[in-house]
Design a protein around this motif. Sequence first.
Motif, mmCIF file in Angstrom:
data_model
loop_
_atom_site.group_PDB
_atom_site.id
_atom_site.type_symbol
_atom_site.label_atom_id
_atom_site.label_comp_id
_atom_site.label_asym_id
_atom_site.label_seq_id
_atom_site.Cartn_x
_atom_site.Cartn_y
_atom_site.Cartn_z
ATOM 1 N N UNK A 1 -4.059 5.152 24.378
ATOM 2 C CA UNK A 1 -4.042 6.813 24.906
ATOM 3 C C UNK A 1 -4.231 7.807 23.825
ATOM 4 N N UNK A 2 -4.710 7.392 22.485
ATOM 5 C CA UNK A 2 -4.394 8.325 21.470
ATOM 6 C C UNK A 2 -6.214 8.693 21.178
ATOM 7 N N UNK A 3 -6.202 9.961 20.568
ATOM 8 C CA UNK A 3 -7.671 10.176 20.043
ATOM 9 C C UNK A 3 -7.946 9.213 19.138
ATOM 10 N N UNK A 4 -7.306 8.894 18.145
ATOM 11 C CA UNK A 4 -7.773 7.813 17.193
ATOM 12 C C UNK A 4 -6.510 6.891 17.332
ATOM 13 N N UNK A 5 -6.692 5.639 17.811
ATOM 14 C CA UNK A 5 -5.686 4.462 17.824
ATOM 15 C C UNK A 5 -4.939 4.531 16.351
ATOM 16 N N UNK A 6 -5.810 4.120 15.483
ATOM 17 C CA UNK A 6 -5.502 4.066 13.936
ATOM 18 C C UNK A 6 -6.522 4.917 13.182
ATOM 19 N N UNK A 7 -6.177 5.805 12.390
ATOM 20 C CA UNK A 7 -7.006 6.142 11.442
ATOM 21 C C UNK A 7 -6.547 5.671 9.942
ATOM 22 N N UNK A 8 -7.144 4.780 9.293
ATOM 23 C CA UNK A 8 -7.095 4.274 8.021
ATOM 24 C C UNK A 8 -7.712 5.237 6.849
ATOM 25 N N UNK A 9 -6.925 6.106 6.307
ATOM 26 C CA UNK A 9 -7.709 6.681 4.943
ATOM 27 C C UNK A 9 -7.452 6.109 3.866
ATOM 28 N N UNK B 1 -3.327 -4.960 20.285
ATOM 29 C CA UNK B 1 -4.467 -4.281 21.344
ATOM 30 C C UNK B 1 -4.599 -2.892 20.922
ATOM 31 N N UNK B 2 -5.646 -2.340 20.802
ATOM 32 C CA UNK B 2 -5.761 -0.854 20.797
ATOM 33 C C UNK B 2 -6.921 -0.585 21.925
ATOM 34 N N UNK B 3 -6.116 0.224 22.744
ATOM 35 C CA UNK B 3 -7.068 0.429 24.139
ATOM 36 C C UNK B 3 -6.744 1.952 24.449
ATOM 37 N N UNK B 4 -7.833 2.263 25.427
ATOM 38 C CA UNK B 4 -7.758 3.512 25.902
ATOM 39 C C UNK B 4 -7.884 4.602 24.948
ATOM 40 N N UNK B 5 -8.165 4.627 23.900
ATOM 41 C CA UNK B 5 -8.514 5.497 22.795
ATOM 42 C C UNK B 5 -9.759 6.047 22.790
ATOM 43 N N UNK B 6 -9.703 7.193 22.145
ATOM 44 C CA UNK B 6 -11.191 7.821 22.041
ATOM 45 C C UNK B 6 -12.002 7.125 20.867
ATOM 46 N N UNK B 7 -11.165 6.621 19.915
ATOM 47 C CA UNK B 7 -11.759 6.042 18.624
ATOM 48 C C UNK B 7 -10.654 5.020 18.402
ATOM 49 N N UNK B 8 -10.946 3.717 18.484
ATOM 50 C CA UNK B 8 -9.805 2.627 18.135
ATOM 51 C C UNK B 8 -9.395 2.661 16.937
ATOM 52 N N UNK B 9 -10.169 2.061 15.786
ATOM 53 C CA UNK B 9 -9.888 2.293 14.484
ATOM 54 C C UNK B 9 -10.846 2.895 13.825
ATOM 55 N N UNK B 10 -10.446 3.794 12.746
ATOM 56 C CA UNK B 10 -11.189 4.817 12.053
ATOM 57 C C UNK B 10 -10.799 4.577 10.459
ATOM 58 N N UNK B 11 -11.909 3.830 9.831
ATOM 59 C CA UNK B 11 -11.627 3.537 8.465
ATOM 60 C C UNK B 11 -12.494 4.302 7.428
#
Length: 164
Positions: free
Chosen positions: A136-144, A154-164
């Motif tokens: 349910x997130x815009x970014x499930x995980x944003x790894x800076x 599981x990362x689901x129903x997010x606009x972007x699952x993982x952003x690295x």
Amino acid sequence: MGIYSRKAFESKLSNLLKALFFTYLLLSYSYVSAGEGVRVIEGGVISEDTLLEGEVLVEKDLYIPDGVTLKIGRGALIRFKKSESSKVEPENMLPGTELTVRGGLQINRARLVFGGDGGIVVDGGSLFLEESSVSGAAYGIMLLSGELRADKSIIEKCDIGIFI
């Protein structure tokens, strides 16, 4: 169906719209309301190593500073309330309710559910997911920067699952 005057019709229409709006408020509020036995966290900085268990409602941004670890225990359900503002503060990367990790975050067989915005931002910290879900997130995980390890998660129903 009877014939109504314009004034009577407008009154009935107004009452119907009020009832629909009230129903909408009840339905949308029920998603983020804290039921019996639900721990509510206002948001802010986690100042010491902490274990969250059971059902928790996070109302505002949550920060895990360097040197601090947040553990989310087995079976926990952590719900993040949808942000009431779309403004991005200097400390934040996302306009929604955000969990910023500069220390450690360990999620073990738990669920994190965001209210349709925000997400987890790893900024120099470490995130370990084990048999868990983020949804349910815009970014499930944003790894800076930092470390991400996920095992059977599981990362689901997010606009972007993982952003690295």
